[in-house]
Design an enzyme around this catalytic site. Structure first.
Site: not given
Ligand SMILES: Cc1cc2nc3c(=O)[nH]c(=O)nc-3n(C[C@H](O)[C@H](O)[C@H](O)COP(=O)(O)OP(=O)(O)OC[C@H]3O[C@@H](n4cnc5c(N)ncnc54)[C@H](O)[C@@H]3O)c2cc1C
Length: 400
Positions: A207, A391, A299, A303, A78
Site C-alpha cells: 500500500y 485488516y 476497496p 472489505k 499472506h
Molecule cells: C470495480 C470493483 C472493484 C472491487 N474491488 C474490491 C476489492 O479489491 N476488495 C474487496 O473486498 N471488494 C472489492 N469490490 C467489492 C466487491 O467486489 C463486492 O463487495 C462484491 O462483489 C459484493 O458481492 P455481491 O454479490 O453482494 O454483489 P455483486 O457482486 O454486485 O453481485 C450482484 C449481482 O446481482 C445482479 N443483479 C443486479 N441487479 C439485478 C436485477 N435487477 N435482477 C437480477 N440480477 C441483478 C448483478 O448482475 C450481479 O451479478 C470491488 C467492487 C468493484 C465494483
C-alpha cells in the site's frame, strides 16, 4: 417459446454475485430450496474483475459451503503486507500482531466460479438473463417475484426474498423511501486498476502513500498481478495506455519496487469510483438485503467481498433457524447483527482511505498529518496491531 409459469420455492435469491451464490450453497447444504435470478449471463458475471483478498471468516464460509478445495490449493496465504510512505517500506506483520491470523489472496472470479460449478453440479436452479425482475408483497408472509425470460413472464412464490443484487439492484430500490435511511460519502477520486499476467512486484501487497497519490500493488496469483492508481474522477479509461499506467506506477514506488516491477500488456483495465454507503435497516418484512445491495466500502480495506460473505452467514443461519426450529429470533436480529459488523468495516475502510490518499481539497498540512500518523502507527505496536486486527477481519461475534 416457453409458457408463463408459477414456481414455488422457499427462498428467491436475486443476484448471482458472491452473496447470492454463497447463500444458495449454504441453504442447499441445510436442505432449503432456493432459486437464483441473475440479470446477466454467467460468463459476464465471471468476467468482472473485482476483489481478491479473503478474510478467515470468508475462507471458513467457503469450506462450510463445501467449495473450498481449489481455494486451499491455489490461494496464497499472506501473513503480512507492506506500507510505503516517504520512500520507506514498513511491514505490518498481521500474523504476529493478531496471534496467528492471515488473509488469503484468491480472486473473486475464482470464488464465483467455484460456487457456480458447485451449484451446477448439484443441479440447483439459476436463471441467467432474467429480465425485469420485480419483487412483491414482501410485507406479507407470501412474497412473490416476477421476471421475464425470453420475453415470457414468470412468477416465483416464496417464503423469503434475499436481495443479493448489488448496489444497482432492484431490491433496495423497491423498498418504500420512508422505510429506509441511506448514509453515503462519495470520494473525489477513483481507482484505475490494471490486471496483467506478470509476476507480482513483491510476495506481499504494498500500500503506497506517495505525493503523486495512492497506489496498491496487489495480486491474484504468483503469475497474475493487479495494480491500482488513485486517479481524478474526470480521467477516462481510454486516456490511460498501458505504458502510461506503468510509468505512473513506477513514479509512486520506491527504488526496489521500480527495479523489480515486471510490466506487460493489460488483460483488464478499468476505473472504479470510491464510495462509502450503508442502508439501514437491512430487513423489510420478508425481504433481506445482503452484500453490496445494502452497503459499499471503498476497496482500500479489502472489505467488500468479506462483508458480503458475513452478511450471508448471518442470513443463512437465520433462515435455517426459521425453517428448522420455527424461530424468528435470527431473522429479527439479522439487520442489527450485520450493521454492527458493517459499520466497523465501513469505519476502517474510510479511515484507511483517508490515511493513504491525496484529497484534492487538502493542502500540504494534511500530508504532514498523514505522515505523522503513519510514523506513529507503524512504529507503535498498538497502532500496528489495530491496523492488523481490522485488516484480517474482526471475529463474527466481536463485541457480543
Ligand atoms: C470495480 C470493483 C472493484 C472491487 N474491488 C474490491 C476489492 O479489491 N476488495 C474487496 O473486498 N471488494 C472489492 N469490490 C467489492 C466487491 O467486489 C463486492 O463487495 C462484491 O462483489 C459484493 O458481492 P455481491 O454479490 O453482494 O454483489 P455483486 O457482486 O454486485 O453481485 C450482484 C449481482 O446481482 C445482479 N443483479 C443486479 N441487479 C439485478 C436485477 N435487477 N435482477 C437480477 N440480477 C441483478 C448483478 O448482475 C450481479 O451479478 C470491488 C467492487 C468493484 C465494483
Amino acid at each position: 417459446m416457453t409458457n408463463p409459469s408459477t414456481t414455488r420455492t422457499q427462498v428467491a435469491i436475486i443476484g448471482a454475485g458472491p452473496s447470492g451464490l454463497l447463500l444458495g450453497q449454504l441453504l442447499h447444504k441445510a436442505g432449503i430450496d432456493a432459486i437464483i435470478l441473475e440479470r446477466q449471463t454467467g460468463e459476464y458475471v465471471l468476467g468482472r474483475i473485482r476483489a481478491g483478498v479473503l478474510e478467515q471468516v470468508c475462507i471458513d464460509l467457503m469450506d462450510e459451503a463445501g467449495v473450498g478445495e481449489r481455494m486451499h490449493k491455489e490461494g496464497l496465504v499472506h501473513g503480512g503486507f507492506e506500507m510505503l510512505y516517504h520512500g520507506k517500506r514498513h511491514r505490518i506483520d498481521m500474523n504476529a500482531l493478531t496471534g496467528g491470523k492471515n488473509v488469503m489472496v484468491y480472486g473473486q472470479t475464482e470464488v464465483t466460479r467455484d460456487l457456480m460449478e458447485a451449484r451446477e453440479a448439484a443441479g440447483l436452479p439459476t436463471v441467467y438473463e432474467a429480465h425485469n425482475v420485480s419483487i412483491h408483497d414482501f410485507d406479507s408472509t407470501r412474497p412473490r417475484v416476477k421476471y421475464e425470460k425470453d420475453g415470457v413472464e414468470h412468477t416465483i412464490e416464496c417464503d423469503f426474498i434475499a436481495g443479493c443484487d448489488g448496489f444497482h439492484g432492484v431490491c433496495r430500490a423497491s423498498v418504500p423511501r420512508n422505510a429506509i435511511t441511506e448514509y453515503e460519502k462519495v470520494y473525489p477520486f477513483g481507482w484505475l486498476g490494471l490486471l496483467s499476467d506478470t509476476p507480482p512486484v513483491s510476495d506481499e501487497l504494498i500500500y503506497v502513500n506517495s505525493p503523486r497519490g495512492f497506489a496498491l500493488c496487489s495480486q491474484r496469483s504468483k503469475t497474475r498481478s493487479r495494480y491500482y492508481l488513485q486517479v481524478p474522477l474526470t480521467d477516462r479509461i481510454e486516456e490511460w495506455t498501458d505504458e502510461a499506467f506503468w510509468q505512473e506506477l513506477r513514479l509512486r514506488l520506491d527504488d526496489e519496487g521500480r527495479e523489480k516491477l515486471v510490466t506487460g500488456p493489460s488483460i483488464e483495465k478499468s476505473i472504479a469510483p470510491l464510495r462509502s454507503f450503508v442502508t439501514e435497516p437491512l430487513r423489510f418484512g420478508r425481504l433481506f438485503l445482503a452484500g453490496d445491495a445494502g452497503h459499499i466500502v471503498p476497496p482500500t480495506g479489502a472489505k467488500g467481498l468479506n462483508l458480503a460473505a458475513t452478511d450471508v452467514k448471518y442470513l443463512s443461519s437465520a433462515i435455517i433457524e426459521f425453517f428448522d426450529e420455527k424461530s424468528e429470533a435470527g431473522i429479527d436480529s439479522y439487520s442489527q447483527r450485520c450493521l454492527r459488523r458493517i459499520w466497523k468495516a465501513e469505519r476502517f475502510s474510510w479511515w484507511f482511505t483517508a490515511l493513504m490518499h491525496r484529497f484534492p481539497e487538502d493542502g500540504p498540512i494534511v500530508s504532514k498529518f498523514q505522515e505523522a500518523e503513519l510514523d506513529y502507527l507503524l512504529n507503535s505496536e498498538a497502532g500496528s496491531r489495530s491496523i492488523a486486527e481490522n485488516y484480517v477481519g474482526l471475529p463474527l461475534n466481536f463485541g457480543e
